[in-house]
Design an enzyme around this catalytic site. Structure first.
Site, PDB file in Angstrom:
ATOM      1  N   ASP A   1       0.732  -1.041  -0.162  1.00 48.47           N
ATOM      2  CA  ASP A   1      -0.060  -0.073  -0.065  1.00 48.47           C
ATOM      3  C   ASP A   1       0.903   1.191   0.042  1.00 48.47           C
ATOM      4  OD1 ASP A   1       1.181  -0.406   2.826  1.00 48.47           O
ATOM      5  OD2 ASP A   1      -0.771   0.473   3.690  1.00 48.47           O
TER       6      ASP A   1
ATOM      7  N   ASP B   1       7.049   1.235   1.743  1.00 49.91           N
ATOM      8  CA  ASP B   1       6.572  -0.031   0.509  1.00 49.91           C
ATOM      9  C   ASP B   1       7.125   0.254  -0.611  1.00 49.91           C
ATOM     10  OD1 ASP B   1       3.573  -1.085   1.866  1.00 49.91           O
ATOM     11  OD2 ASP B   1       3.809   0.891   2.169  1.00 49.91           O
TER      12      ASP B   1
ATOM     13  N   ASN C   1      -2.472   2.509   3.673  1.00 50.38           N
ATOM     14  CA  ASN C   1      -2.149   3.694   3.904  1.00 50.38           C
ATOM     15  C   ASN C   1      -2.922   5.077   3.271  1.00 50.38           C
ATOM     16  OD1 ASN C   1       0.236   3.168   5.594  1.00 50.38           O
ATOM     17  ND2 ASN C   1       1.503   2.589   3.700  1.00 50.38           N
TER      18      ASN C   1
ATOM     19  N   THR D   1       2.768  -6.199   2.840  1.00 52.82           N
ATOM     20  CA  THR D   1       3.289  -5.069   3.711  1.00 52.82           C
ATOM     21  C   THR D   1       2.289  -4.025   3.809  1.00 52.82           C
ATOM     22  OG1 THR D   1       4.202  -3.993   1.707  1.00 52.82           O
ATOM     23  CG2 THR D   1       5.633  -5.346   2.607  1.00 52.82           C
TER      24      THR D   1
ATOM     25  N   PHE E   1      -0.465  -0.713  12.784  1.00 56.95           N
ATOM     26  CA  PHE E   1      -1.676  -0.409  11.747  1.00 56.95           C
ATOM     27  C   PHE E   1      -1.943  -1.248  10.602  1.00 56.95           C
ATOM     28  CE2 PHE E   1      -2.215   1.267   7.209  1.00 56.95           C
ATOM     29  CZ  PHE E   1      -2.999   2.018   7.550  1.00 56.95           C
ATOM     30  N   ASN E   2      -1.009  -1.829  10.314  1.00 55.60           N
ATOM     31  CA  ASN E   2      -1.687  -2.982   9.023  1.00 55.60           C
ATOM     32  C   ASN E   2      -2.516  -3.998   9.726  1.00 55.60           C
ATOM     33  OD1 ASN E   2       0.036  -1.827   7.201  1.00 55.60           O
ATOM     34  ND2 ASN E   2       1.861  -3.400   7.362  1.00 55.60           N
TER      35      ASN E   2
ATOM     36  N   HIS F   1       9.980   0.145   7.962  1.00 59.96           N
ATOM     37  CA  HIS F   1       9.358  -1.102   8.268  1.00 59.96           C
ATOM     38  C   HIS F   1       9.313  -2.181   7.229  1.00 59.96           C
ATOM     39  CE1 HIS F   1       7.504   0.800  11.593  1.00 59.96           C
ATOM     40  NE2 HIS F   1       6.959   1.872  10.795  1.00 59.96           N
ATOM     41  N   ASP F   2       8.653  -1.760   6.004  1.00 58.13           N
ATOM     42  CA  ASP F   2       8.487  -3.066   5.072  1.00 58.13           C
ATOM     43  C   ASP F   2       9.374  -3.436   4.319  1.00 58.13           C
ATOM     44  OD1 ASP F   2       5.706  -2.282   5.718  1.00 58.13           O
ATOM     45  OD2 ASP F   2       5.450  -1.142   4.055  1.00 58.13           O
TER      46      ASP F   2
HETATM   47  C1  BDR Z   1       3.194  -0.201   8.369  1.00 56.36           C
HETATM   48  O1  BDR Z   1       2.203   0.586   8.465  1.00 56.36           O
HETATM   49  C2  BDR Z   1       2.041   1.312   7.462  1.00 56.36           C
HETATM   50  O2  BDR Z   1       2.093   2.905   7.561  1.00 56.36           O
HETATM   51  C3  BDR Z   1       3.762   1.253   6.749  1.00 56.36           C
HETATM   52  O3  BDR Z   1       3.744   1.111   5.363  1.00 56.36           O
HETATM   53  C4  BDR Z   1       3.785  -0.216   7.467  1.00 56.36           C
HETATM   54  O4  BDR Z   1       3.285  -1.149   6.411  1.00 56.36           O
HETATM   55  C5  BDR Z   1       4.012   0.117   9.964  1.00 56.36           C
HETATM   56  O5  BDR Z   1       3.013  -0.166  10.908  1.00 56.36           O
HETATM   57 CA    CA Z   2       3.010  -0.693   4.021  1.00 60.37          CA
END
Ligand code: BDR
Ligand code: CA
Length: 322
Positions: A10, A15, A39, A124, A165-166, A239-240
């Site tokens: 996303d 990403d 996102n 991701t 978040f994910n 993160h991703d």
């Molecule tokens: C995740 O949430 C999204 O905002 C980032 O792209 C990542 O995948 C981190 O919590």
């Molecule tokens: Ca992401």
């Protein structure tokens, strides 16, 4: 042999770099990039994937749009982190590549069926597409080598005190994935917060002297400002790409076996990943959980990928816009 991989994403600043790492690293054979709402809206995350592929010269990998909302709850985007476009900060060219006219879930299923080897999925983003794949095409599970996802946390969250978040964006989808029986590796906040984009890292991207290197530095600078503002963190976590790095070289991201349950009902904890690292509960192991990161080797691999793509695509970076 490179690992056949599909990224479900996303974009999203991190990403974008995950796509680049998967497209350029010699350990990966990137078969598709699929998109999902997270996102930002699906329309924006798909446009962003196409922008990233265009800028990075990734023209031989199909991009397909998937689900435009979570399975049960309404979509709540992360525009506070990623901006109104989902990829705020540096300027991107308008895409010269198009999405394929096939739903992401159907494309993934077709690739799984046709590919001679089982394929690794790297989500991701919220797990909506992957959950739909597993429920609509139950036979797909046997064709998936493993799912290595960015999401969750062994500790606290970043969307609520408890939830990342994910997972928080589509907890029902995450629950389906963790209960699917497919080998799952979870790269959560506890490990991605070890992949910090320090000023030295930004300088390495800028030092590449390419438009792509500058764009990556610009993405990270925007991310840094958001993380300072929202979480008071001096450096932003990338993160991703950590999930991609785990597939590239298992020794970069160390894991422990655990039972992971997605909390669906908690009054304050919906979307939390309950990670039983110490086996308090009598529940079977259903995941590998990332716990350690070799940050130096992670960044070396990330910079190498952007170096390869940047040298394939453009000439030197142009002058700063006035
Ligand atoms: C995740 O949430 C999204 O905002 C980032 O792209 C990542 O995948 C981190 O919590
Ligand atoms: Ca992401």
């Amino acid at each position: 042999m490179p690992v056949p991989m599909i990224i479900d994403c996303d974009p999203g600043h991190d990403d974008a770099l995950a796509i680049m790492l998967a497209a350029a690293d010699p350990a990966v054979d990137l078969l598709a990039v699929t998109t999902v709402a997270g996102n930002q809206t699906l329309e924006k995350t798909t446009l962003n994937a196409l922008r990233v592929c265009t800028l990075a010269g990734i023209t031989d990998v199909p991009v397909a749009a998937g689900c435009d909302r979570p399975l049960v709850q309404p979509l709540a985007v992360a525009d506070d982190v990623h901006g109104v476009t989902g990829l705020d900060g540096p300027r991107f060219p308008e895409p010269t590549v198009d999405a394929v006219p096939e739903h992401a879930v159907d494309l993934i299923q077709r690739i799984l069926q046709d590919h001679p080897e089982p394929v690794t999925l790297v989500p991701t983003a919220p797990l909506t597409n992957i959950a739909l794949l597993l429920t609509r095409y139950p036979g797909s599970a046997a064709r998936i080598r493993e799912i290595v996802l960015m999401g969750g946390s062994t500790g606290r969250g970043n969307r609520t005190p408890a939830a990342e978040f994910n997972i928080y964006t589509d907890p029902e989808a995450a629950d389906i994935v963790f209960r699917s029986g497919v080998p799952v590796t979870m790269c959560g906040l506890n490990v991605t917060h070890q992949a910090l984009a320090t000023p030295e890292v930004l300088a390495r991207f800028e030092g590449l002297g390419t438009e792509l290197g500058d764009t990556c530095a610009g993405l990270l600078a925007y991310f840094a400002a958001a993380y300072r503002r929202l979480w008071g963190m001096p450096h932003p976590p990338l993160h991703d790409p950590v999930a991609v790095a785990r597939v590239i070289d298992r020794s970069i991201v160390g894991c422990a076996d655990a039972n992971v349950t997605v909390e669906l009902h908690g009054r304050y904890t919906r979307g939390a990943t309950v990670v039983d690292l110490h086996r308090y509960l009598d529940r079977p192991v259903n995941a590998r959980v990332a716990v350690t990161l070799d940050a130096d080797r992670f960044w070396d691999r990330m910079i190498a990928a952007v170096t390869v793509l940047g040298s394939r695509t453009a000439g030197p970076a142009g002058p700063e816009p006035a």
